[in-house]
Design a protein around this motif. Structure first.
Motif, mmCIF file in Angstrom:
data_model
loop_
_atom_site.group_PDB
_atom_site.id
_atom_site.type_symbol
_atom_site.label_atom_id
_atom_site.label_comp_id
_atom_site.label_asym_id
_atom_site.label_seq_id
_atom_site.Cartn_x
_atom_site.Cartn_y
_atom_site.Cartn_z
ATOM 1 N N GLU A 1 -16.403 -1.597 33.822
ATOM 2 C CA GLU A 1 -16.985 -2.708 34.596
ATOM 3 C C GLU A 1 -18.325 -2.471 35.029
ATOM 4 O OE1 GLU A 1 -15.105 -5.683 38.078
ATOM 5 O OE2 GLU A 1 -14.558 -3.420 38.113
ATOM 6 N N LYS B 1 -10.129 -8.640 32.475
ATOM 7 C CA LYS B 1 -10.969 -8.993 33.316
ATOM 8 C C LYS B 1 -11.075 -8.175 34.625
ATOM 9 C CE LYS B 1 -12.144 -12.912 31.371
ATOM 10 N NZ LYS B 1 -13.193 -13.217 31.069
ATOM 11 N N SER B 2 -10.233 -7.511 34.931
ATOM 12 C CA SER B 2 -10.281 -6.478 35.983
ATOM 13 C C SER B 2 -9.080 -5.572 35.831
ATOM 14 C CB SER B 2 -10.069 -7.256 37.299
ATOM 15 O OG SER B 2 -8.804 -7.487 37.586
ATOM 16 N N PRO C 1 -7.581 -8.823 42.712
ATOM 17 C CA PRO C 1 -8.742 -9.613 42.470
ATOM 18 C C PRO C 1 -8.610 -10.719 43.528
ATOM 19 C CG PRO C 1 -7.339 -10.339 40.613
ATOM 20 C CD PRO C 1 -6.660 -8.749 41.368
ATOM 21 N N GLU D 1 -12.381 -15.344 42.527
ATOM 22 C CA GLU D 1 -12.692 -14.437 41.290
ATOM 23 C C GLU D 1 -11.932 -15.000 40.010
ATOM 24 O OE1 GLU D 1 -13.944 -9.992 40.731
ATOM 25 O OE2 GLU D 1 -12.292 -10.317 42.165
ATOM 26 N N TRP E 1 -13.020 -16.858 36.379
ATOM 27 C CA TRP E 1 -12.783 -16.255 35.239
ATOM 28 C C TRP E 1 -12.149 -17.387 34.297
ATOM 29 C CZ3 TRP E 1 -9.612 -11.766 37.252
ATOM 30 C CH2 TRP E 1 -10.359 -10.644 37.924
#
Lengths: 358, 82
Positions: free
Chosen positions: A218, B60-61, B66, B70, B74
């Motif tokens: 990230e 994505k994370s 999250p 957020e 996405w």
């Protein structure tokens, strides 16, 4: 591997609130820091006034001493906590477990142990993630001992423990804890690496291949790093403040009422068996640092030896039962026992050393 | 759209799943939300910190819960891309 994992984590959620620009954030940050500094230096005066003038308690009495201790220590520790959690949050926004793995992969053992212990402090870590992290490390070619150095340092040296040690005992004790904790993590990992116990990793772990999937990375802007650090403050301080207050209340009661020297007879340095006893008591106990340290402070003040108390604390927060239970899923019983044995020995040595030196 | 929440089943993973499901409902998109608890499968995504969120095969994370906005962002981006 579907069983529920119970672990206590102080983990940070993250948002994408970039509405306020970086410059504004920096201005707010600077003003807050100045206000913090000013308040912190006035704290002793203000709380003294509250105790002795506002509440009218008398100096030197049990209640007066306990109250002064409580009223001064609670805001002091909470303020330190906010500051340090924010700083550590900023630092941690640069390190993810994925990045740490890339740094450690391909490192030789001794260098790797030192690096891993250091990164254990800087990388956000949660006991819940211990298994994927362990597998990810080992699979990437990080040696077993180096991986364990990381897994020992990460929980043992946490910012909350350091803040409380600093706030309640001063920087020397905090530095002592930091350096001996690092040392235990490095040496224990190195020793286990020397023992060549790779075959005592559970078989299913060794069969895992992630097909070389590139790790998720990230990118963060400075603005989002500040958000991240602030979120860490809200999450962590929001969770531990109650323990801090409860712990300091217990500490205050002991401070005011238990006679000085009370602990010396069975936790003093003359009693050699107090160190192993502290470790044996500490391992199955699981508390977060915030809850344990004020009690530790009270013990110390009443004559318990520093080495004994440090050993107790390390055993409680560094070698916790939940973490070993989680690690048991990836390590065979023999390796788990060696792991506990080596780390406990390290903690014992630290305890004896400080009792002998100080 | 296929959304996967990766995590061995700790409270934080369940919270993530809940947030993702809510975000999907609010965004009003057709999406299958699946919870992956199998470590072997989690590892195939190159994730070593959980909980993690994967949308249409893309991570994505990882390592955090999250926020709902957020997740919605996405979803919006994924929708625009497809």
């Amino acid at each position: 591997m579907n069983n529920k994992v119970s672990c206590e984590c102080m983990e940070t959620t993250i948002g994408d609130s970039n509405q306020i620009n970086l410059r504004k954030k920096l201005v707010i940050l600077t003003i807050t820091l100045i206000a913090w500094w000013f308040t912190y230096h006035q704290l002793s005066k203000v709380t003294g006034w509250f105790t002795y003038d506002f509440f009218g308690l008398e100096r030197g009495t049990h209640l007066g001493e306990a109250m002064a201790f409580f009223l001064y220590d609670v805001p002091k520790v909470l303020m330190l906590l906010v500051l340090v959690v924010f700083g550590v949050g900023l630092l941690r926004s640069f390190f993810t477990p994925e990045k740490t793995r890339d740094i450690l992969a391909g490192k030789k053992e001794s260098v790797g142990n030192v690096l891993a212990a250091g990164l254990g402090i800087a990388t956000p870590f949660c006991t819940c993630s211990a298994i994927p992290l362990f597998i990810g490390f080992v699979e990437a070619g990080v040696p077993l001992g180096v991986t364990l150095s990381f897994l020992i340092a990460a929980p043992m040296i946490n910012e909350i423990a350091l803040v409380l040690l600093f706030g309640l005992f001063g920087w020397k004790v905090a530095a002592l804890y930091l350096s001996t904790g690092l040392l235990i993590a490095m040496v224990s990992g190195w020793v286990i690496g020397r023992l060549g116990m790779e075959r005592h990793i559970e078989d299913w772990v060794r069969e895992i291949r992630s097909n070389g999937t590139p790790l998720f990375m990230e990118t963060m802007t400075w603005s989002s790093r500040i958000d991240y650090a602030w979120q860490a403050v809200k999450d962590i301080v929001g969770k531990v403040w109650i323990y801090v207050i409860a712990g300091i209340a217990v500490g205050a009661a002991i401070h005011g009422y238990v006679p000085v020297g009370f602990m010396a007879s069975f936790m003093g340095r003359e009693a050699w068996w107090s160190v192993p006893l502290a470790v044996i008591l500490g391992v199955p106990m699981y508390s977060n640092a915030a809850g344990i340290i004020p009690i530790v402070q009270a013990l110390l003040e009443k004559g318990a030896a520093l080495g004994t108390v440090l050993a107790f604390m390390m055993a409680v927060i560094g070698l916790s039962l939940p973490e070993t239970i989680i690690l048991r899923k990836v390590l065979k019983p023999r390796l788990i026992l060696v792991f506990i044995g080596v780390v406990a020995t390290g903690i014992l040595l630290v305890g004896f050393l400080f009792n002998a030196l100080l | 759209m296929e959304i996967k929440v990766l995590g061995p089943g700790c409270p934080r993973c369940q919270q993530t799943e809940k947030i993702v499901k809510e975000a999907v409902a609010e965004a009003g998109v057709e999406a299958k939300v699946e919870k992956i608890t199998d470590i072997m499968e989690i590892m195939t995504f190159g994730v070593i910190s959980t909980p993690a969120v994967v949308m249409d095969g893309q991570v994505k994370s990882a390592g955090k819960i999250p926020k709902k906005e957020e997740v919605r962002n996405w979803i919006k981006k994924e929708k625009a891309a497809s």
